[in-house]
Write a protein that holds these residues in place. Structure first.
Motif, PDB file in Angstrom:
ATOM      1  N   THR A  65      43.622  40.677  48.558  1.00  0.00           N
ATOM      2  CA  THR A  65      43.222  41.797  49.469  1.00  0.00           C
ATOM      3  C   THR A  65      41.585  42.119  49.064  1.00  0.00           C
ATOM      4  OG1 THR A  65      44.596  42.338  47.083  1.00  0.00           O
ATOM      5  CG2 THR A  65      43.016  44.368  46.743  1.00  0.00           C
ATOM      6  N   PRO A  66      40.775  43.548  49.978  1.00  0.00           N
ATOM      7  CA  PRO A  66      39.516  43.037  51.032  1.00  0.00           C
ATOM      8  C   PRO A  66      38.656  43.033  49.284  1.00  0.00           C
ATOM      9  CG  PRO A  66      41.455  43.813  52.256  1.00  0.00           C
ATOM     10  CD  PRO A  66      41.733  43.607  51.169  1.00  0.00           C
ATOM     11  N   LYS A  67      37.652  42.417  49.848  1.00  0.00           N
ATOM     12  CA  LYS A  67      36.868  42.716  48.257  1.00  0.00           C
ATOM     13  C   LYS A  67      36.837  44.247  47.618  1.00  0.00           C
ATOM     14  CE  LYS A  67      34.277  37.616  48.668  1.00  0.00           C
ATOM     15  NZ  LYS A  67      35.333  37.389  47.493  1.00  0.00           N
ATOM     16  N   ASP A  68      36.289  44.838  49.024  1.00  0.00           N
ATOM     17  CA  ASP A  68      36.252  46.212  48.837  1.00  0.00           C
ATOM     18  C   ASP A  68      36.873  47.181  48.229  1.00  0.00           C
ATOM     19  OD1 ASP A  68      37.460  45.910  50.964  1.00  0.00           O
ATOM     20  OD2 ASP A  68      36.140  47.663  52.328  1.00  0.00           O
ATOM     21  N   ARG A  69      38.582  46.691  48.481  1.00  0.00           N
ATOM     22  CA  ARG A  69      39.218  47.234  48.030  1.00  0.00           C
ATOM     23  C   ARG A  69      39.573  46.622  46.956  1.00  0.00           C
ATOM     24  NH1 ARG A  69      43.198  50.001  49.474  1.00  0.00           N
ATOM     25  NH2 ARG A  69      45.159  50.219  48.081  1.00  0.00           N
ATOM     26  N   LEU A  70      39.532  45.033  46.752  1.00  0.00           N
ATOM     27  CA  LEU A  70      39.309  45.217  45.179  1.00  0.00           C
ATOM     28  C   LEU A  70      38.585  45.824  44.015  1.00  0.00           C
ATOM     29  CD1 LEU A  70      40.542  41.453  44.576  1.00  0.00           C
ATOM     30  CD2 LEU A  70      38.712  42.475  43.189  1.00  0.00           C
ATOM     31  N   ALA A  71      37.671  45.474  44.095  1.00  0.00           N
ATOM     32  CA  ALA A  71      36.841  46.350  43.465  1.00  0.00           C
ATOM     33  C   ALA A  71      37.279  47.777  43.201  1.00  0.00           C
ATOM     34  CB  ALA A  71      34.537  46.920  43.968  1.00  0.00           C
TER      35      ALA A  71
ATOM     36  N   HIS B 243      41.268  30.618  53.821  1.00  0.00           N
ATOM     37  CA  HIS B 243      39.949  31.027  53.705  1.00  0.00           C
ATOM     38  C   HIS B 243      40.056  31.945  52.650  1.00  0.00           C
ATOM     39  CE1 HIS B 243      40.490  33.474  56.970  1.00  0.00           C
ATOM     40  NE2 HIS B 243      39.266  35.108  56.172  1.00  0.00           N
ATOM     41  N   HIS B 244      41.211  33.029  52.364  1.00  0.00           N
ATOM     42  CA  HIS B 244      41.434  34.104  51.621  1.00  0.00           C
ATOM     43  C   HIS B 244      41.201  33.729  50.220  1.00  0.00           C
ATOM     44  CE1 HIS B 244      40.532  37.565  54.520  1.00  0.00           C
ATOM     45  NE2 HIS B 244      41.366  37.080  55.004  1.00  0.00           N
ATOM     46  N   THR B 245      42.071  32.980  50.128  1.00  0.00           N
ATOM     47  CA  THR B 245      42.552  32.217  48.875  1.00  0.00           C
ATOM     48  C   THR B 245      41.855  31.309  47.926  1.00  0.00           C
ATOM     49  OG1 THR B 245      44.567  32.174  49.809  1.00  0.00           O
ATOM     50  CG2 THR B 245      44.493  31.062  47.706  1.00  0.00           C
ATOM     51  N   THR B 246      41.151  32.162  47.176  1.00  0.00           N
ATOM     52  CA  THR B 246      39.858  31.619  46.004  1.00  0.00           C
ATOM     53  C   THR B 246      40.661  30.139  45.003  1.00  0.00           C
ATOM     54  OG1 THR B 246      40.078  33.685  44.697  1.00  0.00           O
ATOM     55  CG2 THR B 246      38.344  33.228  46.559  1.00  0.00           C
ATOM     56  N   SER B 247      40.206  30.030  44.806  1.00  0.00           N
ATOM     57  CA  SER B 247      41.181  29.213  42.874  1.00  0.00           C
ATOM     58  C   SER B 247      41.294  30.428  42.139  1.00  0.00           C
ATOM     59  CB  SER B 247      39.333  28.255  42.156  1.00  0.00           C
ATOM     60  OG  SER B 247      38.779  28.979  41.360  1.00  0.00           O
ATOM     61  N   LEU B 248      42.089  30.699  41.163  1.00  0.00           N
ATOM     62  CA  LEU B 248      42.358  31.278  40.241  1.00  0.00           C
ATOM     63  C   LEU B 248      41.356  32.008  39.249  1.00  0.00           C
ATOM     64  CD1 LEU B 248      44.277  32.972  39.336  1.00  0.00           C
ATOM     65  CD2 LEU B 248      45.033  31.413  37.410  1.00  0.00           C
ATOM     66  N   ASP B 249      40.462  30.728  38.555  1.00  0.00           N
ATOM     67  CA  ASP B 249      39.243  31.676  38.262  1.00  0.00           C
ATOM     68  C   ASP B 249      37.730  32.249  38.550  1.00  0.00           C
ATOM     69  OD1 ASP B 249      40.162  29.637  36.055  1.00  0.00           O
ATOM     70  OD2 ASP B 249      39.066  28.346  36.409  1.00  0.00           O
ATOM     71  N   ASN B 250      37.945  32.315  40.333  1.00  0.00           N
ATOM     72  CA  ASN B 250      36.802  32.468  41.117  1.00  0.00           C
ATOM     73  C   ASN B 250      37.551  34.269  40.705  1.00  0.00           C
ATOM     74  OD1 ASN B 250      35.222  30.446  40.626  1.00  0.00           O
ATOM     75  ND2 ASN B 250      35.838  29.829  43.081  1.00  0.00           N
ATOM     76  N   TYR B 251      38.631  34.068  41.157  1.00  0.00           N
ATOM     77  CA  TYR B 251      39.787  35.372  42.034  1.00  0.00           C
ATOM     78  C   TYR B 251      39.001  36.381  40.506  1.00  0.00           C
ATOM     79  CZ  TYR B 251      43.501  37.976  42.131  1.00  0.00           C
ATOM     80  OH  TYR B 251      45.253  38.815  42.120  1.00  0.00           O
ATOM     81  N   LEU B 252      39.360  36.102  38.920  1.00  0.00           N
ATOM     82  CA  LEU B 252      39.890  36.411  37.831  1.00  0.00           C
ATOM     83  C   LEU B 252      38.408  37.129  37.402  1.00  0.00           C
ATOM     84  CD1 LEU B 252      42.600  34.987  36.056  1.00  0.00           C
ATOM     85  CD2 LEU B 252      42.900  36.883  36.856  1.00  0.00           C
ATOM     86  N   ALA B 253      37.440  36.108  37.728  1.00  0.00           N
ATOM     87  CA  ALA B 253      36.132  36.334  37.487  1.00  0.00           C
ATOM     88  C   ALA B 253      35.312  37.662  38.321  1.00  0.00           C
ATOM     89  CB  ALA B 253      35.039  34.972  37.978  1.00  0.00           C
TER      90      ALA B 253
ATOM     91  N   ILE C 153      37.250  40.075  39.790  1.00  0.00           N
ATOM     92  CA  ILE C 153      37.718  40.934  38.818  1.00  0.00           C
ATOM     93  C   ILE C 153      36.907  41.706  38.435  1.00  0.00           C
ATOM     94  CG2 ILE C 153      39.714  42.198  37.618  1.00  0.00           C
ATOM     95  CD1 ILE C 153      41.499  39.529  39.840  1.00  0.00           C
ATOM     96  N   LYS C 154      37.219  41.108  36.543  1.00  0.00           N
ATOM     97  CA  LYS C 154      36.159  40.747  36.461  1.00  0.00           C
ATOM     98  C   LYS C 154      34.644  42.039  36.101  1.00  0.00           C
ATOM     99  CE  LYS C 154      38.035  39.133  31.799  1.00  0.00           C
ATOM    100  NZ  LYS C 154      37.937  37.939  30.731  1.00  0.00           N
ATOM    101  N   GLN C 155      33.911  41.648  37.135  1.00  0.00           N
ATOM    102  CA  GLN C 155      33.040  42.150  37.704  1.00  0.00           C
ATOM    103  C   GLN C 155      33.188  43.577  37.897  1.00  0.00           C
ATOM    104  OE1 GLN C 155      31.286  39.941  41.601  1.00  0.00           O
ATOM    105  NE2 GLN C 155      31.314  38.118  39.630  1.00  0.00           N
ATOM    106  N   HIS C 156      34.306  44.180  38.461  1.00  0.00           N
ATOM    107  CA  HIS C 156      34.945  45.518  38.715  1.00  0.00           C
ATOM    108  C   HIS C 156      35.693  46.398  37.990  1.00  0.00           C
ATOM    109  CE1 HIS C 156      32.580  44.898  41.705  1.00  0.00           C
ATOM    110  NE2 HIS C 156      33.299  43.756  42.189  1.00  0.00           N
ATOM    111  N   ALA C 157      36.576  45.464  36.654  1.00  0.00           N
ATOM    112  CA  ALA C 157      37.595  46.281  35.595  1.00  0.00           C
ATOM    113  C   ALA C 157      36.830  46.443  34.656  1.00  0.00           C
ATOM    114  CB  ALA C 157      38.240  45.580  35.840  1.00  0.00           C
ATOM    115  N   ASN C 158      37.288  47.671  33.522  1.00  0.00           N
ATOM    116  CA  ASN C 158      37.045  48.088  33.144  1.00  0.00           C
ATOM    117  C   ASN C 158      37.944  47.874  31.636  1.00  0.00           C
ATOM    118  OD1 ASN C 158      33.872  48.323  32.822  1.00  0.00           O
ATOM    119  ND2 ASN C 158      34.617  50.759  33.789  1.00  0.00           N
ATOM    120  N   ALA C 159      39.667  47.680  32.309  1.00  0.00           N
ATOM    121  CA  ALA C 159      40.647  48.313  31.821  1.00  0.00           C
ATOM    122  C   ALA C 159      41.211  46.473  31.666  1.00  0.00           C
ATOM    123  CB  ALA C 159      41.745  48.233  32.608  1.00  0.00           C
ATOM    124  N   PRO C 160      41.865  45.855  31.066  1.00  0.00           N
ATOM    125  CA  PRO C 160      42.754  44.487  30.302  1.00  0.00           C
ATOM    126  C   PRO C 160      43.199  43.974  31.903  1.00  0.00           C
ATOM    127  CG  PRO C 160      42.929  46.612  28.921  1.00  0.00           C
ATOM    128  CD  PRO C 160      43.031  46.743  29.518  1.00  0.00           C
TER     129      PRO C 160
END
Length: 266
Positions: free
Chosen positions: A158-164, A197-207, A209-216
């Motif tokens: 998912t592109p970064k701006d859309r993910l946010a 090059h789009h695929t980041t490690s799971l940890d980075n990806y979840l980190a 997401i956490k910057q933008h998500a207030n939900a679980p």
């Protein structure tokens, strides 16, 4: 905070990560699928993601596609499904049900009616993976009206701006796909994607997401081993078990499925 997020928040006070198990409604028969859901809730799973089958389940891997096609050999009815899930929700108040399907059957049923009836049956979240948020104005309004959470999906590509944007819109929980592609393959099988090059490690990806998500945060697609679930502790709230559980059920029925859940979560 939505009812769904509040339930997750309360449960997480006593558990490092919650379990969500995926069941295809009507597979191999309606009664067997309901018996399996009841058994899972009796065994203490926190959530059941119930899939109302569709003939072309684009996000699903071979095990779930085969189960959907088998289920569709019977005449299935959205209204009956909702009523039966409502009874389960009443019988097992310690667990919650999230209903997943595709746009086509739910559009035919009526999206506002879908949100209303799901809410009446104490189903707290709805997942329609092929309905983009931009085209979901009426659906989102209906969900808000009936106090039910539409659950959005994000993936490692998912592109970064859309993910946010999607993360910031999430209320009940955000469904984070752990790998690109369809359900069912282990995270470890994705060697071909490692150079992407789009695929980041799971940890980075979840980190991120956490910057933008207030939900679980719920994580699914490819979870098959206890080590993978342990890796999610502290980074996600829900581990979602789909194809691995179906494969276990196909091998040895309910007992084999419960054995897998105990091995992964207890």
């Amino acid at each position: 905070m939505s009812q769904l997020a509040a339930f997750i928040d309360k449960k997480r006070q006593t558990k490092p990560i919650l379990s969500m198990t995926h069941v295809v409604y009507g597979y191999p028969t309606v009664q067997e699928s309901l018996d399996w859901m009841a058994r899972l809730m009796k065994e203490g799973v926190d959530f059941i993601e119930v899939q109302f089958p569709f003939s072309d389940p684009v996000a699903d891997g071979p095990s779930i596609v085969a189960a959907c096609h088998k289920a569709l050999e019977q005449t299935l009815d959205v209204e009956t499904c909702l009523a039966q899930l409502g009874k389960l929700a009443k019988d097992f108040p310690e667990s919650r049900i999230v209903l997943m399907s595709y746009l086509n059957p739910m559009y035919r049923f009526g999206l506002e009616k879908f949100a209303k009836r799901a809410s009446e049956e104490n189903i707290l979240g709805l997942i329609l993976p092929d309905l983009p948020i931009e085209q979901a104005v009426d659906y989102r309004a209906a969900c808000e009206k009936y106090q039910i959470d539409p659950v959005w999906l994000v993936t490692p590509v998912t592109p970064k701006d859309r993910l946010a944007m999607l993360a910031s819109q999430a209320n009940g929980f955000l469904y984070c796909v752990a790998r690109s592609g369809v359900t069912g393959h282990s995270v470890h099988e994705d060697k071909a994607h490692e150079n992407n090059h789009h695929t980041t490690s799971l940890d980075n990806y979840l980190a991120e997401i956490k910057q933008h998500a207030n939900a679980p945060i719920g994580v699914g697609f490819g979870l098959r081993e206890r080590a993978q679930i342990e890796q999610l502790i502290g980074k996600a709230d829900i581990a979602i078990l789909g194809s691995a559980l179906l494969d276990a059920y196909n091998r040895g029925g309910q007992e084999e499925g419960i054995k897998l859940i105990n091995a992964l979560f207890h």
